[in-house]
Design a protein around this motif. Sequence first.
Motif, short mmCIF file in Angstrom:
data_model
loop_
_atom_site.label_atom_id
_atom_site.label_comp_id
_atom_site.label_asym_id
_atom_site.label_seq_id
_atom_site.Cartn_x
_atom_site.Cartn_y
_atom_site.Cartn_z
N ALA A 1 42.03 36.80 40.64
CA ALA A 1 42.83 35.61 40.95
C ALA A 1 43.88 35.37 39.87
N THR B 1 41.66 39.98 49.56
CA THR B 1 41.08 41.26 49.10
C THR B 1 40.68 42.12 50.29
N LEU C 1 40.96 34.25 47.92
CA LEU C 1 40.75 35.50 47.17
C LEU C 1 39.95 36.51 47.99
N PHE D 1 48.00 37.18 43.68
CA PHE D 1 46.86 37.70 42.93
C PHE D 1 47.26 39.03 42.28
N GLU E 1 41.06 28.40 46.65
CA GLU E 1 41.52 29.67 46.05
C GLU E 1 40.46 30.75 46.17
#
Length: 253
Positions: free
Chosen positions: A207, A127, A123, A160, A119
């Motif tokens: 997250a 992003t 992330l 997210f 994860e």
Amino acid sequence: MIRIKTPREIDKMRRAAQITAAARIYAGKMIAPGVTTKEIDKATESFIRSQGAIPSCLGYGGFPASVCISVNDEVIHGIPGKRVIRDGDVVSIDLCAGIEGFIGDCAATFIAGKPRSEEDVKLLSITRQAFYEGLKYARPGYRVSDISAAVQQFVEANGFSVIRDYVGHGIGSEMHEEPEVPNFGKPGHGPRLVKGMTICVEPMVAAGGWPVRVLGDDWTVVTRDGSRAAHYENTILITDGEPEILTLPEPEA
Ligand code: MF3
Ligand code: CO
């Protein structure tokens, strides 16, 4: 008022942005288990000054360092200090450099050592990709919120959330100029994008949930649910066609 930059000003923006981007690479290479955030800050400050530039974050609104270093559940505006970076930490750096009266601003998130989870890796990549999703709308014919909506949709489609309390911004002789560039919203609103605008597109992604709070140091912004966060930012120039990313080259994520 949105300040449209002249070609001469754009040249200065390019110069400031190139130093800023080089400083991001410099700071990013230092991120490793065992290093303190203050060591990264001090060395990066020296690097910026060695390029003839000023670390514009230092003293800005009273911020006490040259680089914002935000670890794990810290989203932005982390203050460098004695904290030792540990294996698997998610470390965001955000910095500005000014030269000849113009400022560049960029950020990126790194994992120190071995990632703790899939994860965390996702992330960072979501992003970063969210920035590029927004960039597709960073051109004449679109409005600011078209960028915002593209960032939000991409991030949420990947499970997210985008931070609501802090936004991207215009940049030039001031670190923060108009317009605000949120990472959320409906398309078709806000100022029209015009050639010669310089703006910072900067997805801040959690997250977990988007609510945040500011720690007792009055700076560090953390997620309320303790989930990890990432940040990716570039200073860009609106042109007739493709936007120009001024804060390049950049490190590999
Ligand atoms: N570089 C940040 C931004 O993206 C601002 C840093 S706040 C400061 O707008 F106080 F450190 F300057
Ligand atoms: Co910024």
